[in-house]
Design a protein around this motif. Sequence first.
Motif, short mmCIF file in Angstrom:
data_model
loop_
_atom_site.label_atom_id
_atom_site.label_comp_id
_atom_site.label_asym_id
_atom_site.label_seq_id
_atom_site.Cartn_x
_atom_site.Cartn_y
_atom_site.Cartn_z
N ALA A 172 0.83 -1.20 0.00
CA ALA A 172 0.00 0.00 0.00
C ALA A 172 0.87 1.26 0.00
CB ALA A 172 -0.93 0.00 1.21
N GLU A 173 1.99 1.24 0.71
CA GLU A 173 2.90 2.39 0.71
C GLU A 173 3.46 2.63 -0.68
OE1 GLU A 173 6.02 2.24 3.60
OE2 GLU A 173 4.64 1.81 5.23
N ILE A 174 3.84 1.57 -1.36
CA ILE A 174 4.38 1.69 -2.72
C ILE A 174 3.30 2.20 -3.66
CG2 ILE A 174 5.27 0.37 -4.68
CD1 ILE A 174 6.71 -1.42 -2.57
N LEU A 175 2.10 1.64 -3.58
CA LEU A 175 1.00 2.09 -4.43
C LEU A 175 0.67 3.56 -4.17
CD1 LEU A 175 -1.19 1.46 -6.51
CD2 LEU A 175 -2.66 0.76 -4.61
N GLY A 176 0.63 3.96 -2.90
CA GLY A 176 0.35 5.35 -2.57
C GLY A 176 1.41 6.29 -3.13
N GLY A 177 2.68 5.88 -3.04
CA GLY A 177 3.75 6.69 -3.61
C GLY A 177 3.63 6.82 -5.11
N LEU A 178 3.29 5.72 -5.78
CA LEU A 178 3.11 5.77 -7.23
C LEU A 178 1.94 6.65 -7.64
CD1 LEU A 178 3.80 2.03 -8.15
CD2 LEU A 178 5.28 4.01 -8.59
N VAL A 179 0.86 6.61 -6.86
CA VAL A 179 -0.29 7.47 -7.14
C VAL A 179 0.10 8.93 -6.99
CG1 VAL A 179 -2.57 8.17 -6.29
CG2 VAL A 179 -2.06 5.76 -6.60
N LEU A 180 0.84 9.27 -5.93
CA LEU A 180 1.27 10.65 -5.73
C LEU A 180 2.21 11.11 -6.84
CD1 LEU A 180 1.81 10.83 -1.87
CD2 LEU A 180 0.01 11.89 -3.22
N ILE A 181 3.11 10.25 -7.27
CA ILE A 181 4.00 10.59 -8.38
C ILE A 181 3.17 10.82 -9.65
CG2 ILE A 181 5.77 9.66 -9.93
CD1 ILE A 181 6.97 8.29 -7.42
N GLY A 182 2.17 9.98 -9.89
CA GLY A 182 1.30 10.16 -11.04
C GLY A 182 0.53 11.46 -11.01
N VAL A 183 0.00 11.82 -9.85
CA VAL A 183 -0.73 13.08 -9.70
C VAL A 183 0.21 14.25 -9.96
CG1 VAL A 183 -1.90 14.59 -8.04
CG2 VAL A 183 -2.51 12.18 -8.18
N GLY A 184 1.40 14.21 -9.38
CA GLY A 184 2.38 15.27 -9.60
C GLY A 184 2.77 15.40 -11.05
N ALA A 185 2.99 14.27 -11.72
CA ALA A 185 3.36 14.28 -13.13
C ALA A 185 2.22 14.84 -13.99
CB ALA A 185 3.73 12.87 -13.60
N ALA A 186 0.98 14.48 -13.66
CA ALA A 186 -0.17 15.00 -14.41
C ALA A 186 -0.29 16.50 -14.24
CB ALA A 186 -1.45 14.29 -13.95
N ILE A 187 -0.09 17.00 -13.03
CA ILE A 187 -0.17 18.45 -12.80
C ILE A 187 0.96 19.16 -13.54
CG2 ILE A 187 0.09 20.23 -11.03
CD1 ILE A 187 -1.40 18.32 -9.10
N LEU A 188 2.17 18.60 -13.47
CA LEU A 188 3.30 19.19 -14.19
C LEU A 188 3.04 19.22 -15.68
CD1 LEU A 188 6.21 20.29 -14.12
CD2 LEU A 188 6.98 17.92 -14.33
#
Length: 99
Positions: free
Chosen positions: A78-94
């Motif tokens: 779950a920690e890994i999945l949460g980190g990947l989701v946050l990276i994805g959100v950040g990349a989408a915003i960028l």
Amino acid sequence: MRPDADEEEEKPKSHSFWLLAATALATSIDALAVGIGLAFVDVNIWVAALAIGLATMTMATIGVMLGRLIGTAIGQKAEILGGLVLIGVGAAILYEHTM
């Protein structure tokens, strides 16, 4: 009377000081960005602060309750999945702001 070794609950891992300090710094930078963003928008700061506080309290409470229930079963995944989701959100915003 001491329970059997099989029945004992496993203690959660503690995190290092530096990991907690980095998390606190990241959270503070995030809060600073939100505060600066709210300064440029014409909103009632009291209503915004109340809404943010209530949403944070609700989500944190639900997160702690769910984490306690399913944390031992899928904790690290779950920690890994949460980190990947946050990276994805950040990349989408960028991507949205640069294209």
